[in-house]
Design an enzyme around this catalytic site. Structure first.
Site, PDB file in Angstrom:
ATOM      1  N   ARG A   1       0.820  -1.211   0.000  1.00  0.00           N
ATOM      2  CA  ARG A   1       0.000   0.000   0.000  1.00  0.00           C
ATOM      3  C   ARG A   1       0.852   1.258   0.000  1.00  0.00           C
ATOM      4  NH1 ARG A   1      -4.821  -2.535   2.563  1.00  0.00           N
ATOM      5  NH2 ARG A   1      -6.540  -1.074   2.673  1.00  0.00           N
TER       6      ARG A   1
ATOM      7  N   ARG B   1      -9.786   6.576   4.625  1.00  0.00           N
ATOM      8  CA  ARG B   1      -9.238   5.439   3.863  1.00  0.00           C
ATOM      9  C   ARG B   1      -9.035   5.827   2.400  1.00  0.00           C
ATOM     10  NH1 ARG B   1     -13.591   1.085   5.269  1.00  0.00           N
ATOM     11  NH2 ARG B   1     -12.432  -0.339   3.943  1.00  0.00           N
TER      12      ARG B   1
ATOM     13  N   ARG C   1     -17.422  -4.071  10.341  1.00  0.00           N
ATOM     14  CA  ARG C   1     -16.043  -3.580  10.432  1.00  0.00           C
ATOM     15  C   ARG C   1     -16.027  -2.183  11.041  1.00  0.00           C
ATOM     16  NH1 ARG C   1     -12.371  -4.724   5.152  1.00  0.00           N
ATOM     17  NH2 ARG C   1     -11.529  -2.754   5.896  1.00  0.00           N
TER      18      ARG C   1
HETATM   19  P1  AMP Z   1      -8.365  -3.703   4.206  1.00  0.00           P
HETATM   20  O1  AMP Z   1      -9.038  -4.885   4.805  1.00  0.00           O
HETATM   21  O2  AMP Z   1      -7.372  -4.078   3.147  1.00  0.00           O
HETATM   22  O3  AMP Z   1      -9.335  -2.656   3.757  1.00  0.00           O
HETATM   23  O4  AMP Z   1      -7.503  -3.037   5.382  1.00  0.00           O
HETATM   24  C1  AMP Z   1      -8.121  -2.519   6.540  1.00  0.00           C
HETATM   25  C2  AMP Z   1      -7.149  -1.616   7.287  1.00  0.00           C
HETATM   26  O5  AMP Z   1      -6.006  -2.366   7.702  1.00  0.00           O
HETATM   27  C3  AMP Z   1      -6.570  -0.456   6.490  1.00  0.00           C
HETATM   28  O6  AMP Z   1      -7.425   0.664   6.445  1.00  0.00           O
HETATM   29  C4  AMP Z   1      -5.299  -0.180   7.272  1.00  0.00           C
HETATM   30  O7  AMP Z   1      -5.561   0.462   8.494  1.00  0.00           O
HETATM   31  C5  AMP Z   1      -4.830  -1.580   7.607  1.00  0.00           C
HETATM   32  N1  AMP Z   1      -3.989  -2.161   6.530  1.00  0.00           N
HETATM   33  C6  AMP Z   1      -4.276  -3.243   5.755  1.00  0.00           C
HETATM   34  N2  AMP Z   1      -3.273  -3.498   4.897  1.00  0.00           N
HETATM   35  C7  AMP Z   1      -2.342  -2.542   5.112  1.00  0.00           C
HETATM   36  C8  AMP Z   1      -1.084  -2.249   4.518  1.00  0.00           C
HETATM   37  N3  AMP Z   1      -0.582  -2.987   3.510  1.00  0.00           N
HETATM   38  N4  AMP Z   1      -0.393  -1.175   4.995  1.00  0.00           N
HETATM   39  C9  AMP Z   1      -0.863  -0.420   6.005  1.00  0.00           C
HETATM   40  N5  AMP Z   1      -2.056  -0.626   6.592  1.00  0.00           N
HETATM   41  C10 AMP Z   1      -2.799  -1.689   6.158  1.00  0.00           C
END
Ligand code: AMP
Length: 204
Positions: free
Chosen positions: A96, A158, A147
């Site tokens: 990311r 986000r 969530r």
């Molecule tokens: P997601 O399920 O991919 O939408 O991720 C949910 C949350 O987890 C994100 O908004 C971040 O807070 C954290 N997160 C997930 N993947 C990453 C990553 N590669 N780098 C930093 N934060 C992450």
């Protein structure tokens, strides 16, 4: 599926904003091609639910919609990268940041693996908001946990995090000649078909 297909592998990154369908599509690739999904979001939510020290540290950051540190997510991915005889990894929500992209490249090199495709899922922002609000409503109606970051306020952050820190990866992978794009606005099966074709042809 031929035996040949079973022995071929591809390591693929799914790129795109929150709510674009990366998780849904990754699961379809797992079912269809026997790949392994590596979702840092899922790993972080598991850490949070398990009540570990790291989980406690990331819970608030995640609920707010900010990114957790590169160090934490790179560590999580590193643990999973060694030895898998599956049809390859699907990186869902990782990398990311550019630092994460560099770290992934170094880790792949170290473990003797290659990155075979980077696929960007494209949709309009208004659709993302609808999908995420819908996801929260569906979970609520089914009596499932919602969530902590599926609300309008966190979603705004986000999306900003995505445009500021993650979207530069699109230019980066494009410049490396690795980027392919799929329209993420059709129906789920249609999108899955497009992804499947790219992944299958990236398999070596
Ligand atoms: P997601 O399920 O991919 O939408 O991720 C949910 C949350 O987890 C994100 O908004 C971040 O807070 C954290 N997160 C997930 N993947 C990453 C990553 N590669 N780098 C930093 N934060 C992450």
């Amino acid at each position: 599926m031929t035996t040949d297909t079973l022995t071929r592998t591809a390591n693929v990154i799914l790129l795109g904003p929150p709510g674009v369908g990366k998780g849904t599509q990754a699961q379809i690739l797992v079912e269809k091609l026997g790949m392994v999904q590596l979702s840092t979001g899922d790993m972080l939510r598991e850490a949070k639910d398990s009540g570990s020290e790291m989980g406690k540290r990331v819970a608030e950051v995640m609920a707010r919609g900010d990114l957790v540190t590169d160090e934490i997510v790179i560590g999580l991915i590193e643990e999973k990268l060694t030895g898998s005889d599956a049809a390859g990894f699907i990186f869902d929500g990782f990398p990311r940041t550019l630092a994460q992209a560099d770290a992934l490249e170094a880790l792949m090199k170290k473990t003797g693996q290659s990155l075979d495709a980077v696929i960007e899922l494209q949709v309009d922002d208004e659709i993302l908001v609808d999908r995420i609000v819908g996801r929260a409503e569906q979970a609520r109606a089914a009596g499932q946990p919602v969530r902590a970051d599926d609300n309008a306020e966190s979603l705004k952050i986000r999306l900003m995090e995505y445009y500021k820190k993650t979207s530069p990866l699109i230019g980066y992978y494009h410049a490396k000649g690795a980027l392919q794009s799929v329209n993420g606005m059709g129906d789920i099966d249609e999108i899955a078909q497009g992804l499947n074709e790219i992944v299958a042809s990236a398999m070596t």
